[in-house]
Design a protein around this motif. Structure first.
Motif, PDB file in Angstrom:
ATOM      1  N   PRO A 148       0.835  -1.204   0.000  1.00  0.00           N
ATOM      2  CA  PRO A 148       0.000   0.000   0.000  1.00  0.00           C
ATOM      3  C   PRO A 148       0.869   1.253   0.000  1.00  0.00           C
ATOM      4  O   PRO A 148       1.818   1.363   0.788  1.00  0.00           O
ATOM      5  CB  PRO A 148      -0.783  -0.118   1.312  1.00  0.00           C
TER       6      PRO A 148
ATOM      7  N   SER B 186      -1.930   6.128   1.018  1.00  0.00           N
ATOM      8  CA  SER B 186      -3.201   5.465   1.328  1.00  0.00           C
ATOM      9  C   SER B 186      -3.212   4.823   2.706  1.00  0.00           C
ATOM     10  O   SER B 186      -4.141   4.098   3.039  1.00  0.00           O
ATOM     11  CB  SER B 186      -3.486   4.390   0.274  1.00  0.00           C
TER      12      SER B 186
ATOM     13  N   ALA C 174      -6.114  -0.039  -6.444  1.00  0.00           N
ATOM     14  CA  ALA C 174      -6.005   1.319  -5.913  1.00  0.00           C
ATOM     15  C   ALA C 174      -5.067   2.165  -6.763  1.00  0.00           C
ATOM     16  O   ALA C 174      -5.276   3.374  -6.937  1.00  0.00           O
ATOM     17  CB  ALA C 174      -5.526   1.268  -4.470  1.00  0.00           C
TER      18      ALA C 174
ATOM     19  N   PRO D 189      -7.801   4.987  -8.278  1.00  0.00           N
ATOM     20  CA  PRO D 189      -7.778   5.472  -6.884  1.00  0.00           C
ATOM     21  C   PRO D 189      -9.163   5.728  -6.324  1.00  0.00           C
ATOM     22  O   PRO D 189      -9.365   5.679  -5.106  1.00  0.00           O
ATOM     23  CB  PRO D 189      -6.972   6.767  -6.979  1.00  0.00           C
TER      24      PRO D 189
ATOM     25  N   ALA E   5     -10.354   2.941  -4.095  1.00  0.00           N
ATOM     26  CA  ALA E   5      -9.795   2.964  -2.739  1.00  0.00           C
ATOM     27  C   ALA E   5     -10.464   4.045  -1.903  1.00  0.00           C
ATOM     28  O   ALA E   5     -10.727   3.849  -0.702  1.00  0.00           O
ATOM     29  CB  ALA E   5      -8.290   3.187  -2.800  1.00  0.00           C
ATOM     30  N   GLU E   6     -10.747   5.154  -2.537  1.00  0.00           N
ATOM     31  CA  GLU E   6     -11.417   6.224  -1.790  1.00  0.00           C
ATOM     32  C   GLU E   6     -12.835   5.832  -1.404  1.00  0.00           C
ATOM     33  O   GLU E   6     -13.309   6.138  -0.304  1.00  0.00           O
ATOM     34  CB  GLU E   6     -11.431   7.511  -2.636  1.00  0.00           C
TER      35      GLU E   6
ATOM     36  N   GLN F 173     -12.616   3.567   1.563  1.00  0.00           N
ATOM     37  CA  GLN F 173     -12.405   4.320   2.795  1.00  0.00           C
ATOM     38  C   GLN F 173     -13.664   5.063   3.229  1.00  0.00           C
ATOM     39  O   GLN F 173     -13.982   5.136   4.416  1.00  0.00           O
ATOM     40  CB  GLN F 173     -11.245   5.304   2.600  1.00  0.00           C
TER      41      GLN F 173
END
Lengths: 226, 809, 223
Positions: free
Chosen positions: B558, B562, C173, C177, C180-181, C184
């Motif tokens: 990762p 992030s 990710a 991206p 991934a956001e 989250q």
């Protein structure tokens, strides 16, 4: 981990561990004798190990050693702990089971009080405070979602368990809407929990295959290749 | 208290007595007990019945079994010779029991199957399948089979149409065949015509008929003038049935017609006080289609065509039609005359007598084709076209199943024509009190010349005793009852044609499937589910094995950007520790998740060791101490931590939250000794620890949300400024999130699962166990996602396919 | 509050209520303003220590009960072989553990190698393997999820699972991206909201149950 720097007990232990891993993984093919054999071995070993740890780490230091080595006050305290313990042991016998009820009642009463105190001071106060103050740590949209999600999830249980028949249609519709929103948030939360459990299980699978490969690589292959 | 006249001695007896107090003869028929044997007693009386009747009987078997008492001949005082004949045949003819296990109906042939059928038709509620079937037949265009003859009675739907067809006088051939019965010599002589006794109320079957007619609100055109005398007078002459008498015969009918029957039973109508059902039908006939009005001289075929067939039981009379003027029995002729004296509505003399028309309303057959057909019988052609829209407009559209079975039913229902048979005396007989003889009949006994003198060869034996002494072909009194009670041995082979067998089979299947829940179509994905399971397991294992054997590490860790904030917070808190700072580390996970927990905690504990923290290990699980030792000695063996100098294992605390609370308040008292057996509280750095708040940090490593919550609830509020951080399994992370936050939060830092552990390794810049599993975890995740997606798509499509197939079915 | 006056176990009920009230009041009055423990606090500490000891004894009672159940199964010849295996394993483990304990105290040196061997090479591999098998079952269950119940809630559930798994992969990710956001965000907002509601609900339920016990309405200790 190589065979050279291992004693015989560890080698045998690794072989047993390897075998039991295979036994359990054979469940992928379906329930079988090997799987059941391994699980019953596991239950017996776990129960035995828990007994040993409890005796060694709780009973002896708290009930036996003070009686042997402690002072008078400590002995009195220990005896006062020992009496309910003996009453609890009466639970072993079905005929004497009721003798252990007072000790069990003490245990349950303490547990209930601790749960109440922990729930109030450890969860409700902090979480209600956090729920009310969501707009301080989040933007308006996220704060609104957090607030709505928290309360609809909480109310979901309430409305799920208590439905009045005399409610007005508007209230019934509102209740249905709240329940549905709460259910959706619960589904999201459970989805996240499921994903977490799945990742944990996958990690366990990876760990087991890693163990198997290590065993083969370090022990089986060198032996096979001479 | 009601009285019952003894059938043997004629003396009155209280109605509660079973046997006569004078002659000890049985007063009440043994009907109920015989009903129990009905299912096991297939009658062979139908041995000589025509095909259409036999198949009809088979089809009706279940419903007749329900109406228990209808099958008892004791209740038919007017049982005539043909009944005896049937009984005789039944005794001799073979029957196949196996084919009729569920068909107790054949015992009923003693009183005429057509009668049973008509009775049953009153209980339309009990025959939903037939109702559905019949209703389906009237959907718009009538099938051709309807034009060929009679149909299955439409039960509740079409009494008006049925009457219309009857009053046309142009009865179809099938009907004329069945009307043959009056032509025979064995037809009940007028003397035996039922219900002549005065003071009798309307029998139940009439009451039921009225009830049904009223409920159905159908238009029935009845001419009271057509009523035969015996019928018209029966209302007065018949004794009022006692509750004990009628329910046995018509338990179902009585229920259905209870109000009407009670009303009628209480009233004793005179000639000008016709029962309601008569008036109802007469009134309703005004609304019947004009085409249904019969002409005076339009005699039905069965009345005009001579009969060349020997007399059969009423239900089995097949082919020839009698000349009513010649061959009609006396009672029938008389009735035809008598009806003139009665108020006439529209029908006139020469038509079907009212007892027939009145009962014709019950079968409720709708046989009106949409268009005239060359083969359409006369009676059908005379039905006005305006009657058709009435039928078509009925809400009788067939269901899917009806359509499905329509072809089979067409054949099947063709044989149901006999349901249209008008019901003559048999129906009236049912309402009679058994063996109550009118005076004139009593005066006739013993009479040597019975009416059956030249009837068919099979005649009943002559009654030797009782009021019917000297009459042959009558029901036996006591011996007959007793004999029936003993389950007559009727076993023999039933002569059933293949077509009939097929009909029976189809109809039975239809009936059986009615009561069964539709079996869901076998999921077509059953095999694919097994395949899915095997494939997902295989690919998952294959991918993991491949990555582990290859020991690859090409999947990027990762990125720093992030890394979750809670991981960064954890790192920051650990960085703030000084060497030898006491840190309480709880190993509260089970061995099952040790793989994940070790990988998640490896970097964090490694960071602590790098910082030189003094680790105090504790656990609320019995396996915790061993896992902690394993972790320190195996996962973190590079640090060569030794017990007592760099860490201490306090062992296990039972009691869950209670134990934790006690440990928070008095750690030295709860854990006086370490797992190694020494006192850790007397050496640095734990010698200054009196409460958990004295630790510099509390790290909880757990895979259990409850344990994590217990730590947060019981420990966190009492450790003041000491930060509580957690390393948790991925399955705990969602439920623990509300506690996690920055400054002031209950949990100041969190590392979750292998993903969090690997992220923490990125923060510290040191690869550890998380990185070892990282590639395998990512590839297995990809495989799992693919399996979930593919499996989900397959399953969704299978559901859609199944639902579509179900919809088509 | 509905108090059942006809108590079947008055002593036990009184004890449960009494110790519960003491422990509960100890949250508020366990310490005086100076931080010293009050009498109530000392009594509470004693009870909490006792809870730890008695919980340990209760665990032993439970294990004995487990053994007696399987002993009865052996006598009834009801899957006796497996019960026999379980009992033998339990006895062997317990025997070895007790031997280690005795040896530890007699030799004044910690020696749990034999017990640790059982744990490391029998219990640990088996339990971890059981968790590993769960991964296969969960994969199949997740794939079958929509087949069992296809509605909006199920779709939401599966969608969240997929999004969290996909977003956890660094390759994804890196390429997208946004995924991934989204992951989250799901964990940070809706999951947190739902979890908070669940936690509050559980806490309220726990408190209600505790109150019922402390008022004698529920007496799970009788029997």
């Amino acid at each position: 981990m190589t065979a050279a720097n291992m004693n015989l007990a560890d080698l045998i232990g690794l072989l047993i561990g390897f075998s039991f891993t295979i036994f359990i993984l054979s469940y992928i093919l379906g329930d079988n004798f090997l799987f059941r054999f391994a699980t019953h071995i596991f239950i017996g070993a776990a129960a035995g190990y828990a007994s040993v740890v409890t005796i060694y780490n709780v009973i002896l230091p708290q009930l036996i050693f003070p009686l042997m080595n402690g002072g008078q006050g400590e002995m009195i305290l220990t005896i006062s702990l020992l009496i309910p313990s003996l009453l609890l042991l009466a639970k072993i016998s079905p005929r004497l089971s009721k003798i252990g009820n007072p000790a069990m009642a003490i245990l349950v009463g303490i547990g209930a009080a601790v749960a109440i105190g922990g729930g109030i001071f450890g969860t409700i106060f902090p979480q209600v405070s956090a729920a009310v103050n969501v707009f301080e740590t989040n933007n308006f949209l996220e704060g609104a979602i957090l607030l709505i999600g928290t309360f609809t999830t909480l109310l979901y249980f309430q409305f799920n368990s208590k439905q009045s028949k005399n409610q007005r249609p508007a209230i019934v519709q509102a209740t249905k809407l709240i329940r549905w929103i709460g259910k959706a948030f619960i589904a999201i939360t459970f989805g996240a929990l499921f994903a977490g459990v799945y990742v944990a299980a996958l990690t366990a699978l990876i760990e087991r295959f890693s163990f198997l490969w290590t065993f083969i690589k370090e022990l089986v292959l060198p032996a096979a290749l001479g | 208290m009601e009285e019952i006249r003894c059938p043997m001695c004629g003396k009155p007896n209280p109605d509660h007595l079973e046997t006569c107090q004078h002659c000890q003869a049985r007063l009440k028929p043994l009907i109920i007990s015989s009903d129990e044997s009905l299912p096991a007693e297939p009658d062979n009386n139908d041995a000589g019945l025509p095909d259409w009747l036999r198949s009809d009987q088979q089809d009706e078997a279940p419903s007749e079994a329900e109406s228990e008492a209808e099958s008892t001949p004791e209740d038919d005082p007017a049982d005539d010779d043909w009944m005896n004949k049937l009984r005789e045949e039944g005794d001799s003819a073979p029957i196949d029991n196996s084919a009729l296990d569920e068909s107790p109906v054949y015992e009923d042939s003693e009183e005429g199957d057509w009668l049973d059928r008509i009775k049953e038709l009153r209980d339309t509620d009990e025959e939903p399948p037939e109702e559905d079937d019949s209703s389906s037949l009237f959907d718009g265009a009538l099938p051709s089979w309807m034009s060929e003859g009679g149909e299955e009675p439409a039960l509740e739907e079409s009494p008006a149409e049925e009457d219309s067809s009857i009053f046309d006088g142009a009865l179809p051939s099938w009907m004329s065949e069945k009307e043959e019965e009056p032509t025979t010599d064995e037809v009940i002589p007028q003397d035996e015509a039922p219900s002549p006794e005065p003071g009798a109320s309307i029998p139940d079957w009439l009451a039921a008929s009225e009830e049904q007619a009223a409920e159905l609100d159908k238009e029935v055109e009845v001419d009271e003038s057509e009523l035969p005398e015996w019928l018209a007078g029966s209302d007065q002459a018949e004794p009022e049935p006692t509750p004990e008498e009628t329910p046995i015969l018509f338990p179902d009918l009585q229920e259905a017609a209870a109000p009407a029957s009670e009303e009628l039973a209480s009233a004793e109508p005179s000639d000008d006080e016709l029962p309601d059902w008569f008036s109802t039908k007469a009134e309703s006939s005004d609304d019947s289609p004009p085409s249904s009005e019969p002409a005076d001289d339009e005699l039905p075929d069965w009345m005009t065509e001579p009969s060349g067939v020997e007399a059969e039981p009423a239900t089995s009379i097949p082919e020839s039609t009698p000349d009513p003027d010649i061959e009609l029995p006396a009672w029938m002729l008389e009735s035809a005359e008598d009806v003139d004296a009665q108020p006439a509505a529209e029908s006139t003399e020469g038509e079907i007598p009212d007892w027939m028309s009145g009962e014709e309303a019950e079968p409720q057959v709708s046989t009106i084709p949409a268009e005239p057909d060359p083969e359409t019988p006369d009676w059908l052609e005379k039905i006005g076209d305006d009657a058709i829209p009435e039928l078509a407009s009925d809400d009788l559209s067939p269901t899917g199943e009806d359509i499905f079975k329509i072809d089979q039913l067409t054949e099947l229902l063709r044989d149901e024509d006999d349901l249209q048979i008008p019901e003559p005396e048999g129906a009236i007989d049912d309402g009679l009190a058994p063996a109550e003889l009118p005076g004139w009949l009593e005066a006739m006994r013993p009479v040597e010349s019975s009416a059956d003198g030249d009837s068919t060869a099979e005649q009943g034996q002559t009654e030797q005793t009782g009021p019917l002494a000297g009459l042959s072909g009558v029901l036996m009194a006591e011996p007959e009852i007793a004999r029936l009670k003993q389950a007559p041995k009727l076993s023999s082979r039933l002569q059933v044609s293949e077509t009939q067998q097929e009909h029976v089979r189809v109809f039975r299947e239809l009936l059986e499937t009615e009561g069964q829940a539709e079996k869901q179509a076998k999921p077509i994905v059953v095999s694919s589910q097994g395949l899915l399971r095997w494939l997902s397991a295989f690919f998952l294992i294959f991918v993991i094995g491949l990555v582990i054997i290859g020991e690859t590490q090409f999947v990027p860790a990762p990125p720093q950007a992030s890394v979750p904030v809670e991981v960064l917070n954890t790192s920051s808190l650990i960085n703030s520790l000084a060497p030898k700072d006491p840190v309480l580390v709880s190993f509260d996970f089970e061995p099952g998740t040790s793989g994940e927990m070790n990988a998640a905690a490896a970097a964090v504990v490694d960071h602590l060791m790098i910082r030189g923290a003094y680790l105090t290990l504790i656990s609320t699980s019995p396996t915790g101490p061993a896992l902690a030792e394993y972790f320190i000695s195996t996962v973190q063996r590079e640090h060569q931590y030794t017990s007592g100098s760099q860490y201490v294992n306090l062992g296990y605390i039972p009691g869950g939250a209670s134990g934790l609370l006690g440990f928070v308040q008095m750690p030295q008292r709860i854990k006086p000794l370490s797992f190694d057996g020494f006192d850790p509280w007397i050496t640095a750095p734990l010698d200054g620890i009196y409460a958990l708040s004295d630790f510099k940090m509390v790290l909880v490593i757990t895979d259990n949300p409850d344990i994590a919550q217990s730590w947060i609830e019981q420990v966190e509020p009492r450790i003041q400024d000491t930060p509580l951080i957690t390393v948790v399994s991925a399955q705990v992370e969602p439920i623990l999130r509300p506690f996690v936050g920055g400054e002031g939060a209950q949990v100041r830092g969190m590392v979750s699962g292998v993903i969090g552990g690997t992220a923490y390794e990125q923060v510290t810049g040191k690869d550890n166990l998380g990185r070892t599993y990282w590639d395998a975890l990512n590839f297995s995740l990809m495989t799992a996602i693919a399996a979930i997606l593919i499996g989900g798509i397959v399953n969704v499509f299978s559901i859609l396919l199944r639902s579509r197939n179900r919809g088509e079915a | 509050m509905n108090l059942n006056l006809k108590l079947k176990s008055p002593v036990s009920t009184a004890l449960a209520i009494g110790v519960g009230i003491v422990v509960l009041l100890g949250y508020f009055f366990g310490n005086d303003p100076s931080g010293e423990a009050t009498t109530l606090g000392l009594l509470r500490a004693f009870l909490l220590q006792g809870a730890i000891v008695w919980a340990g004894v209760a665990m032993l009672v439970g294990i004995f009960n487990l053994a007696s159940v399987h002993l009865a199964k052996i006598r009834a010849n009801e899957e006796a072989s497996y019960s026999f295996i379980l009992l033998i394993t339990l006895i062997i483990t317990l025997g070895i553990g007790l031997y280690d304990i005795v040896e530890t105290f007699t030799q004044q040196e910690i020696n749990f190698q034999r017990t640790s061997w059982i744990f490391n090479y029998i219990q640990l591999p088996i339990e971890t393997s059981l968790m590993a098998v769960l991964a296969i079952s969960l994969t199949y269950a997740a794939a079958r999820l929509l087949a069992r119940r296809l509605n909006l809630i199920s779709v939401v559930f599966v969608g969240v699972v997929l999004m969290l798994l996909i977003g956890a992969m660094p390759q994804v990710a890196a390429q997208a991206p946004i995924l991934a956001e989204i992951r989250q965000w799901i964990l940070r907002v809706p999951t947190l909201a739902g979890a908070r509601g669940i936690l509050l609900g559980i806490a309220l339920g726990t408190i209600a149950t505790g109150v019922r016990i402390l008022t004698g309405s529920d007496r799970p200790y009788t029997g």
